[in-house]
Design a protein around this motif. Sequence first.
Motif, PDB file in Angstrom:
ATOM      1  N   LYS A 174       0.703  -0.974   0.318  1.00  0.00           N
ATOM      2  CA  LYS A 174      -0.024  -0.352  -0.323  1.00  0.00           C
ATOM      3  C   LYS A 174       0.948   1.313   0.139  1.00  0.00           C
ATOM      4  O   LYS A 174       0.264   2.033   0.485  1.00  0.00           O
ATOM      5  CB  LYS A 174      -0.877  -0.078   0.635  1.00  0.00           C
ATOM      6  CG  LYS A 174      -1.905  -1.278   1.189  1.00  0.00           C
ATOM      7  CD  LYS A 174      -2.535  -1.738   2.711  1.00  0.00           C
ATOM      8  CE  LYS A 174      -2.939  -3.120   2.342  1.00  0.00           C
ATOM      9  NZ  LYS A 174      -2.945  -3.765   3.620  1.00  0.00           N
ATOM     10  N   TYR A 180     -12.410  -1.032   1.813  1.00  0.00           N
ATOM     11  CA  TYR A 180     -10.746   0.555   1.395  1.00  0.00           C
ATOM     12  C   TYR A 180     -11.773   1.704   0.560  1.00  0.00           C
ATOM     13  O   TYR A 180     -11.558   1.160  -0.876  1.00  0.00           O
ATOM     14  CB  TYR A 180      -9.805   0.370   1.055  1.00  0.00           C
ATOM     15  CG  TYR A 180      -8.773  -0.369   1.879  1.00  0.00           C
ATOM     16  CD1 TYR A 180      -9.059  -0.705   3.265  1.00  0.00           C
ATOM     17  CD2 TYR A 180      -7.737  -0.851   2.065  1.00  0.00           C
ATOM     18  CE1 TYR A 180      -8.397  -1.335   4.278  1.00  0.00           C
ATOM     19  CE2 TYR A 180      -6.376  -1.015   2.101  1.00  0.00           C
ATOM     20  CZ  TYR A 180      -7.408  -1.613   4.272  1.00  0.00           C
ATOM     21  OH  TYR A 180      -6.230  -1.841   5.695  1.00  0.00           O
ATOM     22  N   SER A 206     -12.971   4.828  -6.581  1.00  0.00           N
ATOM     23  CA  SER A 206     -13.372   3.026  -6.371  1.00  0.00           C
ATOM     24  C   SER A 206     -12.976   2.267  -4.860  1.00  0.00           C
ATOM     25  O   SER A 206     -12.900   3.629  -3.752  1.00  0.00           O
ATOM     26  CB  SER A 206     -11.889   2.868  -7.160  1.00  0.00           C
ATOM     27  OG  SER A 206     -11.673   2.473  -6.467  1.00  0.00           O
ATOM     28  N   SER A 211     -12.606  -1.276  -2.656  1.00  0.00           N
ATOM     29  CA  SER A 211     -12.496  -2.504  -2.591  1.00  0.00           C
ATOM     30  C   SER A 211     -12.673  -3.204  -1.347  1.00  0.00           C
ATOM     31  O   SER A 211     -12.804  -2.806  -0.328  1.00  0.00           O
ATOM     32  CB  SER A 211     -10.518  -2.581  -2.666  1.00  0.00           C
ATOM     33  OG  SER A 211      -9.987  -1.883  -3.359  1.00  0.00           O
ATOM     34  N   TRP A 230     -10.289 -10.376  -1.687  1.00  0.00           N
ATOM     35  CA  TRP A 230     -10.508  -9.142  -2.233  1.00  0.00           C
ATOM     36  C   TRP A 230     -10.801  -8.767  -3.656  1.00  0.00           C
ATOM     37  O   TRP A 230     -10.568  -9.444  -4.609  1.00  0.00           O
ATOM     38  CB  TRP A 230      -9.710  -7.944  -2.344  1.00  0.00           C
ATOM     39  CG  TRP A 230      -8.661  -7.493  -0.808  1.00  0.00           C
ATOM     40  CD1 TRP A 230      -8.488  -8.494  -0.043  1.00  0.00           C
ATOM     41  CD2 TRP A 230      -9.646  -6.796   0.178  1.00  0.00           C
ATOM     42  NE1 TRP A 230      -8.112  -8.087   1.462  1.00  0.00           N
ATOM     43  CE2 TRP A 230      -8.817  -6.774   1.583  1.00  0.00           C
ATOM     44  CE3 TRP A 230     -10.419  -5.233  -0.176  1.00  0.00           C
ATOM     45  CZ2 TRP A 230      -8.896  -6.133   2.824  1.00  0.00           C
ATOM     46  CZ3 TRP A 230     -10.318  -4.293   1.117  1.00  0.00           C
ATOM     47  CH2 TRP A 230      -9.638  -4.187   2.436  1.00  0.00           C
ATOM     48  N   VAL A 234     -13.595  -5.100  -6.333  1.00  0.00           N
ATOM     49  CA  VAL A 234     -13.354  -4.340  -6.361  1.00  0.00           C
ATOM     50  C   VAL A 234     -14.964  -3.332  -7.293  1.00  0.00           C
ATOM     51  O   VAL A 234     -14.875  -4.369  -7.958  1.00  0.00           O
ATOM     52  CB  VAL A 234     -11.745  -3.815  -7.431  1.00  0.00           C
ATOM     53  CG1 VAL A 234     -12.432  -3.894  -8.229  1.00  0.00           C
ATOM     54  CG2 VAL A 234     -12.284  -2.635  -6.464  1.00  0.00           C
ATOM     55  N   THR A 293     -15.717  -0.221  -9.336  1.00  0.00           N
ATOM     56  CA  THR A 293     -15.401   1.400  -9.672  1.00  0.00           C
ATOM     57  C   THR A 293     -16.695   2.536 -10.118  1.00  0.00           C
ATOM     58  O   THR A 293     -16.188   3.485 -10.259  1.00  0.00           O
ATOM     59  CB  THR A 293     -15.170   1.302 -10.870  1.00  0.00           C
ATOM     60  OG1 THR A 293     -15.357  -0.147 -12.072  1.00  0.00           O
ATOM     61  CG2 THR A 293     -13.204   0.579 -10.908  1.00  0.00           C
ATOM     62  N   PRO A 296     -14.987 -10.433  -4.744  1.00  0.00           N
ATOM     63  CA  PRO A 296     -13.592 -11.110  -4.493  1.00  0.00           C
ATOM     64  C   PRO A 296     -12.172 -12.335  -4.836  1.00  0.00           C
ATOM     65  O   PRO A 296     -12.977 -13.764  -4.171  1.00  0.00           O
ATOM     66  CB  PRO A 296     -13.813 -11.232  -2.761  1.00  0.00           C
ATOM     67  CG  PRO A 296     -15.170 -10.393  -2.714  1.00  0.00           C
ATOM     68  CD  PRO A 296     -15.671 -10.405  -4.449  1.00  0.00           C
ATOM     69  N   ILE A 301      -6.142  -6.248  -3.576  1.00  0.00           N
ATOM     70  CA  ILE A 301      -7.074  -5.187  -4.924  1.00  0.00           C
ATOM     71  C   ILE A 301      -6.572  -3.470  -4.321  1.00  0.00           C
ATOM     72  O   ILE A 301      -7.229  -3.010  -3.680  1.00  0.00           O
ATOM     73  CB  ILE A 301      -7.965  -5.105  -5.997  1.00  0.00           C
ATOM     74  CG1 ILE A 301      -8.101  -6.483  -6.159  1.00  0.00           C
ATOM     75  CG2 ILE A 301      -7.882  -3.832  -6.341  1.00  0.00           C
ATOM     76  CD1 ILE A 301      -9.755  -6.986  -6.949  1.00  0.00           C
ATOM     77  N   ARG A 324      -5.841   1.510  -5.397  1.00  0.00           N
ATOM     78  CA  ARG A 324      -6.899   2.248  -5.377  1.00  0.00           C
ATOM     79  C   ARG A 324      -7.126   2.409  -7.389  1.00  0.00           C
ATOM     80  O   ARG A 324      -5.580   1.829  -7.430  1.00  0.00           O
ATOM     81  CB  ARG A 324      -6.272   3.543  -4.556  1.00  0.00           C
ATOM     82  CG  ARG A 324      -7.049   4.371  -5.292  1.00  0.00           C
ATOM     83  CD  ARG A 324      -7.013   5.648  -4.724  1.00  0.00           C
ATOM     84  NE  ARG A 324      -5.495   6.522  -4.533  1.00  0.00           N
ATOM     85  CZ  ARG A 324      -5.333   7.681  -5.164  1.00  0.00           C
ATOM     86  NH1 ARG A 324      -6.328   8.188  -6.446  1.00  0.00           N
ATOM     87  NH2 ARG A 324      -4.079   7.487  -4.931  1.00  0.00           N
ATOM     88  N   ALA A 360      -5.096  -0.617 -11.417  1.00  0.00           N
ATOM     89  CA  ALA A 360      -5.034  -1.171  -9.672  1.00  0.00           C
ATOM     90  C   ALA A 360      -3.920  -2.331 -10.587  1.00  0.00           C
ATOM     91  O   ALA A 360      -4.064  -3.218 -10.585  1.00  0.00           O
ATOM     92  CB  ALA A 360      -6.358  -1.372  -9.983  1.00  0.00           C
ATOM     93  N   ILE A 376      -3.196  -5.318  -7.991  1.00  0.00           N
ATOM     94  CA  ILE A 376      -3.121  -6.186  -7.472  1.00  0.00           C
ATOM     95  C   ILE A 376      -2.582  -7.240  -6.623  1.00  0.00           C
ATOM     96  O   ILE A 376      -1.137  -7.679  -7.832  1.00  0.00           O
ATOM     97  CB  ILE A 376      -3.914  -7.941  -8.701  1.00  0.00           C
ATOM     98  CG1 ILE A 376      -3.254  -7.720  -9.774  1.00  0.00           C
ATOM     99  CG2 ILE A 376      -5.356  -6.362  -9.478  1.00  0.00           C
ATOM    100  CD1 ILE A 376      -3.534  -8.758 -10.463  1.00  0.00           C
TER     101      ILE A 376
END
Length: 539
Positions: free
Chosen positions: A2, A312, A328, A330, A337, A339, A341, A352, A357, A359, A365, A367
């Motif tokens: 991250k 997130y 977006s 997650s 996970w 996502v 959009t 998931p 995943i 931002r 993004a 992965i």
Amino acid sequence: MKKVFALLLTLILLFTGCGQEEAPGESSSAAQETVSGSSQTQRPQVDTDNLPKSPEATQDALALPEVLATSEEGYEVIALTPAQYDMECPLNRGGFRGFLQMDYFQAKQDGKVAIFSPEGELLSDYIYDDNEDGWGARYGYITLKKEGKYGVVDLDGNQVVPFEYEYAWPANEDGTLFEVTKQDKNYLVNDQGEQVLELGDRGSGYEFDELDGTYASLKNGVLQFYDKDLKPIKNVACDEVRVSYTKKDRVVYSTGGKFGILDSYGETILAPVYDDIDYFSGDYAVFTQNNKKGILDSNGEVAFDAQWDDIYYYGPFTAEDGQEQTPSASFMKGDQWGVATDLSSGQLLVEPKYDFIGRFGRYYASIEEGGKFGAIDRQGNVVLEPVYDTAVESADTNLEEGYLTIEGTDGPFSAGIIDTAGNMILPTDNYIVFASQQNDYNLVLTPDEKWGYIDNKGQFVIQPKFEDADRFAGDTAIVKLNGKICLIDRDGEVVLSTVFTDVTAYNPETMVFAAQYTDPEGRSKYCLAKFVMPVMDKY
């Protein structure tokens, strides 16, 4: 995973000196750095009658060379003060140094501070204490300290809040209200220094917020709403309040252990029914119910049910080039996970199935799967298989479609650039500082500690050769070359070379700078100077 590879930082431009007689042992030829096509006789026309009056030189002022810079036609440096100050900015932000943007300037002599306007005009005597908060103004007002007490002045140096508080700072964008602390109690005072509202004791959990068209003050379990004249509108029982900087028409609040949403006038959007609601970012916020998470819109409607173990949410932002970056989110279920959009649809783009995943940037993004990293596009397609040992990212960059950063292992900010075909464009032992505009040059610090510039495909457009550098602003960038501050153009050519060794800070509107000069004996002092350059339309 991250980590953010590129730091934000400041903009640029420059500097220079103060015209006085030559320093002992230094002739004007010492200023003759090599400048492509330089000319000492061709200078821009500057209205020197409108420059601020220079302060008197002190006994320990350093004499500057008669010639402060060599330059291409149209560039110039104008002295505004003698070189006699300590102008080290106390702000230490870590990461990329760059050249700080400042709203005003501070000069220290004998342990006391005087302030200068953005235009370089001396506004005060040496009466202020050292300001550890940096040299920034809020809403056009400066918080300063005098004899151990805080007050506020405007950018003309006029006192607005008297110096009698434990702290003081602007409380609204109009600059008409100021929050102050005295004897551990907090108040609002107006721009006449008059107390207009008692806020609460320090440590009591009070809060004061400027909202869209109103104010809100939390004190003793009551959230009080006021109009712009500070006339009461409504009271709401409240234990905690959350107001986002980017969403001033919504107030998240709690009472009795449950969270709801109010508008900026205290009217209920959503009664307190959830276990938690996070700060809004744009039109959405994450909420919690029965230890599961979901997403609400700003009308209190559920966009995603509370069925997720974690979420997130990455809110929207508008880039400097005006391109809107959509939000977006997650979503985690179990240890996998997915996502989304398009949050308004309530549907996931990818169910998931990944270990994580990240931002989305403009295009991709990151992965993570099985401890390896790759990337997907905004349609959910894998564009880089998860086969890399370090994180692949496109957020917080200005790279073109088809290019991403890949995290390095040579320190927390080392990174390279890879394309979606898997070709390594820039090795991962570099340090990248991305420009804020998509089509602009990006700064790179190479392993041999030289700065250069790459385009948004990772190719060098200006080879790394500078000891220090900043991002481009328009057609020019400030750099340090051979120990001296210089300006370069977009071809990498030096268009102005100065006698100065550093720049503490500059004001981007006035182009006034705090510039360091080091004399032949190794003594250093700062002065203020104004940087003048031609108007160009190349960029």
